[in-house]
Design a protein around this motif. Sequence first.
Motif, PDB file in Angstrom:
ATOM      1  N   SER A 100       0.841  -1.181   0.000  1.00 22.74           N
ATOM      2  CA  SER A 100       0.000   0.000   0.000  1.00 22.74           C
ATOM      3  C   SER A 100       0.885   1.243   0.000  1.00 22.74           C
ATOM      4  O   SER A 100       1.787   1.375   0.839  1.00 22.74           O
ATOM      5  CB  SER A 100      -0.866  -0.064   1.265  1.00 22.74           C
ATOM      6  N   SER A 125       1.374   5.720  -0.833  1.00 22.45           N
ATOM      7  CA  SER A 125       0.788   7.017  -0.465  1.00 22.45           C
ATOM      8  C   SER A 125       1.418   8.056  -1.390  1.00 22.45           C
ATOM      9  O   SER A 125       2.345   7.737  -2.139  1.00 22.45           O
ATOM     10  CB  SER A 125       1.099   7.355   0.998  1.00 22.45           C
ATOM     11  N   PRO A 168      -5.493   3.714 -11.602  1.00 22.06           N
ATOM     12  CA  PRO A 168      -6.445   3.430 -10.527  1.00 22.06           C
ATOM     13  C   PRO A 168      -7.169   2.092 -10.711  1.00 22.06           C
ATOM     14  O   PRO A 168      -7.680   1.535  -9.746  1.00 22.06           O
ATOM     15  CB  PRO A 168      -7.451   4.584 -10.591  1.00 22.06           C
ATOM     16  N   ASP A 205      -1.484  -1.081  -3.878  1.00 21.41           N
ATOM     17  CA  ASP A 205      -2.499  -0.038  -3.975  1.00 21.41           C
ATOM     18  C   ASP A 205      -1.790   1.327  -3.938  1.00 21.41           C
ATOM     19  O   ASP A 205      -1.123   1.656  -2.958  1.00 21.41           O
ATOM     20  CB  ASP A 205      -3.464  -0.187  -2.784  1.00 21.41           C
ATOM     21  N   PRO A 252      -2.591   5.220  -4.051  1.00 25.04           N
ATOM     22  CA  PRO A 252      -3.586   6.299  -4.091  1.00 25.04           C
ATOM     23  C   PRO A 252      -3.179   7.386  -5.089  1.00 25.04           C
ATOM     24  O   PRO A 252      -1.977   7.626  -5.289  1.00 25.04           O
ATOM     25  CB  PRO A 252      -3.586   6.868  -2.671  1.00 25.04           C
ATOM     26  N   THR A 253      -4.181   8.013  -5.703  1.00 26.14           N
ATOM     27  CA  THR A 253      -3.884   9.025  -6.723  1.00 26.14           C
ATOM     28  C   THR A 253      -4.628  10.344  -6.474  1.00 26.14           C
ATOM     29  O   THR A 253      -4.846  11.111  -7.411  1.00 26.14           O
ATOM     30  CB  THR A 253      -4.260   8.490  -8.132  1.00 26.14           C
ATOM     31  N   GLY A 254      -5.022  10.585  -5.219  1.00 30.85           N
ATOM     32  CA  GLY A 254      -5.797  11.791  -4.895  1.00 30.85           C
ATOM     33  C   GLY A 254      -5.097  13.073  -5.311  1.00 30.85           C
ATOM     34  O   GLY A 254      -5.717  13.978  -5.888  1.00 30.85           O
TER      35      GLY A 254
END
Length: 353
Positions: free
Chosen positions: A135, A137, A257, A312, A314-316
């Motif tokens: 995971s 970030s 994503p 995973d 994240p692509t925020g």
Amino acid sequence: MKILITGANGFLGKKLSLRLLDQGHELYLLVRNRNRLNAFMDKEGEGYSRQIHILEGDVTEKNLGLNMELVKSLTGEIDAIYHGAALLSFDEKDRDRTYQVNVEGTKNVLEFSLEISCCKVFYISTAYTVGQETSGSETLYSMDRSFVNPYEASKCEAEHLVYGYSNKLETVILRPGIIIGDSKTGEADTNFGLYGFLKGVKILKKRADRRQGDKKCRIFLDPEVAQNFVPVDYVIEVLEAALFHSRNRDIFNITNPNPPRQSEILSIVKEILDFPQLQMHSLSSSDDMSNEEKAFYDSMSIFHSYFQRTIDFPTGHTERMLTSAGLPLLNMDREVLKRIIEGFLTDKARVPS
Ligand SMILES: NC(=O)c1ccc[n+]([C@@H]2O[C@H](COP(=O)([O-])OP(=O)(O)OC[C@H]3O[C@@H](n4cnc5c(N)ncnc54)[C@H](OP(=O)(O)O)[C@@H]3O)[C@@H](O)[C@H]2O)c1
């Protein structure tokens, strides 16, 4: 704008250069061998010669190996630097050289930016600075983690260096996933990542064709694991958007994503190669491999860690930045993936190096 690009002769560097030229920017392209770039630019970059300055240099050297006269002439002239030059080797034997290019090279680029008063540096890193975790970030990862290979570790160390300069320069870290061909043409000028795997499968197919009788062939991969493939044109879009829509210390995952699962990748490969006898088996059933299956499995050893886990990302941050640039997040469907894989396997879209 006046933009300097390191790694301008590479797969990503050439595409980035063409896009920025197309947008009217003036480019300073750092290359080790100008002949290779000339050959490319003569073909693809026709009409842009007045926007291009070629700098022959090497990131492992102070001032990137440029003489003082040239350094002086660049001072105050460059608005931004994209630093993409790197050694993409996963081999433990290349550890020292990997650190020299990826870590010391990055330090030299940062010092050079200060030297020429260029205050904006975009560092092209990799999503895989996440190391052995599952995971990620969009923050700086601690160095206190396990990495799969010296490449990942060196890129993570370089990110720390870049971040450390953010009180003197405006720095942005961009982390692509596994870069594959162009989503519209399928074209890819690289042998890295997916392409090493596809090359291997092509050889399996040739061998199966030559065999009399049983053409069955097994490869040992977990069908449910997803691979974070991103088309090169999407990566370029994000790199370009960052030029105007990022802030100091931003970190962006340029990842997919909805990454394709290995079962989907294999089903496309089977279809394109007309190779229905190719089967995917989970690693737990790998005890009875034939010599040929084992040879393929061993030849992929540098990728094993990637074949075994979905990460995973994240692509925020990326999504917000793209929204402010009026662009959508990546939406890569089966058709696009098929076009890219087909581009390589059938040589339809391939551009020779
Ligand atoms: N490809 C991927 O899937 C992927 C994924 C994530 C991140 N990235 C990152 O994206 C960037 C570009 O990768 P790429 O796929 O375009 O790799 P590439 O095709 O191997 O390009 C790397 C470039 O770096 C240059 N370079 C190497 N050592 C150098 C040195 N000492 N001085 C100056 N230039 C040097 C190479 O120059 P020569 O042409 O002279 O060899 C080459 O043009 C890298 O930072 C990589 O870590 C790539």
